[in-house]
Structure formats: structure tokens, C-alpha cells
Design an enzyme around this catalytic site. Sequence first.
Site, PDB file in Angstrom:
ATOM      1  N   GLY A  27       0.777  -1.230   0.000  1.00  0.00           N
ATOM      2  CA  GLY A  27       0.000   0.000   0.000  1.00  0.00           C
ATOM      3  C   GLY A  27       0.811   1.283   0.000  1.00  0.00           C
ATOM      4  O   GLY A  27       0.240   2.377   0.073  1.00  0.00           O
ATOM      5  N   GLY A  29       2.744   2.325  -2.487  1.00  0.00           N
ATOM      6  CA  GLY A  29       2.855   2.888  -3.824  1.00  0.00           C
ATOM      7  C   GLY A  29       3.969   2.305  -4.673  1.00  0.00           C
ATOM      8  O   GLY A  29       4.454   2.962  -5.600  1.00  0.00           O
ATOM      9  N   LYS A  30       4.356   1.056  -4.405  1.00  0.00           N
ATOM     10  CA  LYS A  30       5.431   0.434  -5.187  1.00  0.00           C
ATOM     11  C   LYS A  30       5.051   0.336  -6.666  1.00  0.00           C
ATOM     12  O   LYS A  30       5.863   0.649  -7.543  1.00  0.00           O
ATOM     13  CB  LYS A  30       5.730  -0.978  -4.659  1.00  0.00           C
ATOM     14  CG  LYS A  30       6.232  -1.024  -3.252  1.00  0.00           C
ATOM     15  CD  LYS A  30       6.565  -2.433  -2.818  1.00  0.00           C
ATOM     16  CE  LYS A  30       5.382  -3.368  -2.885  1.00  0.00           C
ATOM     17  NZ  LYS A  30       4.335  -3.004  -1.922  1.00  0.00           N
ATOM     18  N   THR A  31       3.838  -0.111  -6.942  1.00  0.00           N
ATOM     19  CA  THR A  31       3.424  -0.283  -8.333  1.00  0.00           C
ATOM     20  C   THR A  31       3.367   1.057  -9.050  1.00  0.00           C
ATOM     21  O   THR A  31       3.791   1.184 -10.206  1.00  0.00           O
ATOM     22  CB  THR A  31       2.063  -0.991  -8.402  1.00  0.00           C
ATOM     23  OG1 THR A  31       2.162  -2.272  -7.768  1.00  0.00           O
ATOM     24  CG2 THR A  31       1.622  -1.200  -9.843  1.00  0.00           C
ATOM     25  N   SER A  32       2.855   2.085  -8.379  1.00  0.00           N
ATOM     26  CA  SER A  32       2.786   3.418  -8.991  1.00  0.00           C
ATOM     27  C   SER A  32       4.180   3.945  -9.320  1.00  0.00           C
ATOM     28  O   SER A  32       4.442   4.411 -10.436  1.00  0.00           O
ATOM     29  CB  SER A  32       2.072   4.392  -8.047  1.00  0.00           C
ATOM     30  OG  SER A  32       0.746   4.000  -7.817  1.00  0.00           O
ATOM     31  N   ASP A  54       4.397  -9.845  -8.149  1.00  0.00           N
ATOM     32  CA  ASP A  54       3.288  -9.884  -7.194  1.00  0.00           C
ATOM     33  C   ASP A  54       2.119 -10.641  -7.801  1.00  0.00           C
ATOM     34  O   ASP A  54       1.604 -10.264  -8.864  1.00  0.00           O
ATOM     35  CB  ASP A  54       2.862  -8.456  -6.848  1.00  0.00           C
ATOM     36  CG  ASP A  54       1.854  -8.411  -5.700  1.00  0.00           C
ATOM     37  OD1 ASP A  54       1.378  -9.485  -5.285  1.00  0.00           O
ATOM     38  OD2 ASP A  54       1.563  -7.298  -5.229  1.00  0.00           O
ATOM     39  N   THR A 511      -7.329   1.231  -6.798  1.00  0.00           N
ATOM     40  CA  THR A 511      -6.496   0.026  -6.821  1.00  0.00           C
ATOM     41  C   THR A 511      -6.806  -0.939  -5.681  1.00  0.00           C
ATOM     42  O   THR A 511      -7.028  -2.127  -5.921  1.00  0.00           O
ATOM     43  CB  THR A 511      -5.006   0.413  -6.807  1.00  0.00           C
ATOM     44  OG1 THR A 511      -4.712   1.119  -8.014  1.00  0.00           O
ATOM     45  CG2 THR A 511      -4.126  -0.824  -6.727  1.00  0.00           C
TER      46      THR A 511
END
Length: 616
Positions: A27, A29-32, A54, A511
Site C-alpha cells: 500500500g 505505492g510500489k506499483t505506482s 506480485d 487500486t
Amino acid sequence: MQPKAQRGTVGFLSQPTRHLFFTGKGGVGKTSLSSAAALALADAGKKVLLVSTDAASNLDEMLGIELRNTATPVPGVPGLSVLNIDPDNAAESYRLRVLAQMAANASDTDRSTVREQLSGACTTEIASFDEFASLLSDPAGGYDHIVFDTAPTGHTLRLLSLPKAWSGFLEGNDRGASCLGPHSGLKMQEVRFKAALDALSDPAQTTVILVTRPDKGAINEAARTAEELHELGLNNQRLAINGVFHASDRSDAVARAIEALGQLAIDEMPLSLRVLPHDSVPLRAFDTVGLPALRALLSTAEQAVAPAPATGVEAAPALSGLDALADALAGAAHGLIMVMGKGGVGKTTVAAALALGLIQRGKTVHLSTTDPAAHLAGTLEGEVAGLHVSRIDPKVETERYIDKIMAAKSPGLSAQERALLLEDLRSPCTEEVAVFHAFSRIVSEARSAFVVLDTAPTGHSLLLMDATGAYHRQMLREFEGRGNTRIVTPLMRLQDADYTRIVLVTLPEVTPVSQAAALQEDLRRAHIEPYAWVINKSVLAAGTHDRLLAARLAGERKQIERIGAGLATRVFTLPWLTSPPIGLAALSALVRAHEGVASAAATSATQTPNASHSTS
């Protein structure tokens, strides 16, 4: 030195290494950030591969592209491809490679036996790691940069430790054995595994970006991760503080509290993070979905930073609080309550609060966690009568499992045979089997008491569900044809709505809600129906008129309506709190029983569980 925001610079893109790992608590913000970084590198003319490790990745939603197990070009972004290491596809490909190594005259029965031996979560992990290692060990892959969007911390540490673990296991092991059968392909990949370990440890090749938010829990986990990565030999680290908020209206108490808490968390940052080079990314007024939003996320342009004009936002829909959920759960005499969701949504807080709520209502509760990175004791900060707190520690459970197997099988074996058995049990995949056995034990405790289970983030929990399904199928085969023998497997307990109640936790953002919905569909395919949803940290419910926060509230309301319109039959909410709910007093306040509820619950009759043959 106190960390200062490096506004206008993003250091991890100034001189990027070939491999960029984005990791951190769920949560944050790694993907962002990983997607924005990959996009920026591609826009600069580089050939880039963005990889998700992931199992619960939402890269497809962010980029508007269907994720595959092969590199797929991203439309509108020349030079950028995306690859999802899908555990199921990787495992099936791995099984086919192992089967292809079998002798041509192997019978169908032999092949079926091998396939079944390779059906568990251990094989899934090995297969995913095999694909991961191939990307690290092939410097001539044709990409200038490979950007990894990793699973939440606990699962990522497991992944990053596997090159060293498997290299050590294979060294001197000329049989290529493992705990689940004929993994003969492992020995053949020994060179690849060592190359992967070398690439991870080389600061000229690999940078690990520790992503956090200005939140005490996320920062402390980033610090622990930094130390564990140093132990693994990954020393080229950076820190990225995502979602840094500055109130635009000093009269707004909620906005001031959010800013103050964030600054306090940064001021008290552990030394292991202070010494790292770091970047600060401001909180944006938009959701990071779509190419324009991702490009704006790391932009230094003023329009990307400025809040939108204030707009009127309707009040939050009337939803019941966590106290009402505790009331509903306490209506039973015993049972398993599994709190699940994407990393970083507040599962540990919700699980701890529900456990205390049941205690208030006269129940006896075992509160535990399957999350390697969870810290229940730090959330509770105290002890309470009737509450037993534990955690499934992978290392402890692995040693316990090895001791059990050695004690059962050693009698009658020669010294050499015992040594070979112990060598097989030292395989890294034994940990997955041991954790499943511990999980099964805790599930079975709910036959006579309440068990509240704080689960690992979605991807890791789904692997545990896979192991549960594989064990269920194995038990059905073994007991087939045994007359009236009744078996109850852990999967059957999870499928029993009177025994297990799944609580899905989410944040009111695109998300997390999408990932909770995907998790719900995965559970339903396993014939497990979630009981309720909890919407955590609702700023809309807290009330604010800050311009930047107000720009985000319309999106929050849309997600709350989306959940109530068809995703969940029972919805509960927790507002954003000006003080984090840490400690017995704060958590107990979230679930305080209404007058008369506690006394009624305390006198409820205790049911006697039906006698059956349990395989837990």
C-alpha cells in the site's frame, strides 16, 4: 541529519542501474512508482522491461493492458514492455519441463504421480523464482533496464533470499533432490541461480528502492527491510518517501493532523534509513491509473503538484462501524475469522480490533498472523485477559517440521540415510510446507474458540490457499473407498460459512478496491464466500475541506458506492483518525460494545463441535 524533501529531483532516475527493485510495505505505492519510473526511462529512449513479481499485481489496471507471462509491449510507449510472473503459469511451465526430462518409456501412472508431486505451493514458488532468476542472470536480454514491481515486503524478502538459499542447497548436492520429489531441473539451473545472486549483490547492476509513506509503521518496516537486505548482500539501496502531504488550509484539523503525523514519522526515521540517499514524492490529487497520471506522478511541473480547486463533496454514505461487525461476529459461539486484503490496507489493525471486540463481548480469542512482516505485539502494545497472541514464524515452524519428520522417519535408517533425509529437508521449499501445517493447526483451533487470523498480503495468502487446496485433494484420494470415514480438511473448514468468516479490508481507492474484488473472485472460485468488507481510513467519513484532500474525496465516494452497489453484502467503515489506532485503549474504542451487548454475549451457550476425523 534530518531527511529533507528533494522536491524537483528523482534521484533513482538520475543514474539508474540495469536492475531497479521497488519494494516496501503493502500500500505504499510500489506499483505506482515502479510504473512511473519505467515509463520515464522509456520516454527517455531506453528499452525497458517492467516486471511484476506480485501475484496480486494491478499493473494491468494502471497501464490499461492485459498482463501475460511473456513480455508484452505497452501501447503508446515505444520501448516499454511489461511482464507478469504469474505463479500458476510459471508452475505449469515448470511441470512440463520436468515431465519432459522423464524417460520415454515412463508410464502414464508415473507421469501422473510426478505431476501430483509438483502440484503444491512449493513448486509454484520454485517456478516463479526460476523465471525471476532467468531475468537477472541474462545480461544479454536486450533491455537497458529491468524494473521490478515486487510483492509486499515479507514475500519479497523470501524471493530475494532464494538465490542464496538454493545456491547453498545445491552446492555439493549431486542428487538434485528436494522435499517434494523429482526437481532434477534444479541442479541444471545451479549456474543460473549463482548468476542471479551475483547480479543482486552487484551495486553496479542492481539498486533496491525502499518505498515508504510518511507513516511510522511503513517507515519502520522499510528500516527492517533495509537491514535484512544488507544481510543478504544487497547494499545499493535508496529510499523513496511517497505521498508526502502539505495542508493547504491551516484551519482544517484533519489536514493539519495528516501533515503533522507524516512529518513526525519522517523526523523520527531510524538511522538505517537516514543514511540512505532519498527522494520525496508529493501526494497527488489524482489516482495513478493511466499513462497521463503515471507520467505526472514523477513530474516536476507545477501543474502536477498544485491541488485542484476546492469543490463541494457530499457527506459520506451512512455505514456501520467496526463495533457493529464485532457485534455480528460475536453472535456465534466460536469460529475462524480471517482478515484478508492487499498489503497496507490495515488488516493488522482491523484483526487486532476485532479480537479485542470479541473479548469485550465475553469470548476467548486466539489472535495470530500468517504475515512474515506482521507485528501484532506492536499494534496491541499490551496484554488482555482471555486473548492469546501468536504468529506463524516461518523459521520456527520449519525447524519444528524438520524435527517432526526426522523423529518419524529416522528409526531404522542408517546414518547415511538420515543425513540424506536431513539434507532434503533443508531445501528452501520446506518452509512453505511447514507454514501450511502451522496454518492448519490454527484453523482447527476454531472448533472450540474464536481464532482471528491476520493474513499476509494477497499474493502470499493466495499461495497458502493453493497449498490448502492441494492438501485437500491429496486427503480425498487417500481416504477414497474407506467406507463411512468422514474427513474434514482445512479447505473444507474455510468453505464452511458457519465455521469461517472472511473479512476483506480495503482503502477507498481504485487500486485497493479492485484488488479486493479480484481476491473475492479468487476465493469464490475455491467456494469460499467472504462475509464482509471493511473500508479503512476513509477521509470522507472523517470530514475535511482541504483543497488537495477534497480533490480526492469524489473518487473516494465513488469507490464506497462501488463496493455497496454489488461487491459486498455487508459493508463497515473506519474513518481516518487523527491519532493512529495503536494500543489497547485506541483499538478497544473502535469496537466498544453497546450497552447490554457484552453481557448478552458473555452468557451465550457454547456449542459442542461435531466429532469427525480431522486432517488438520
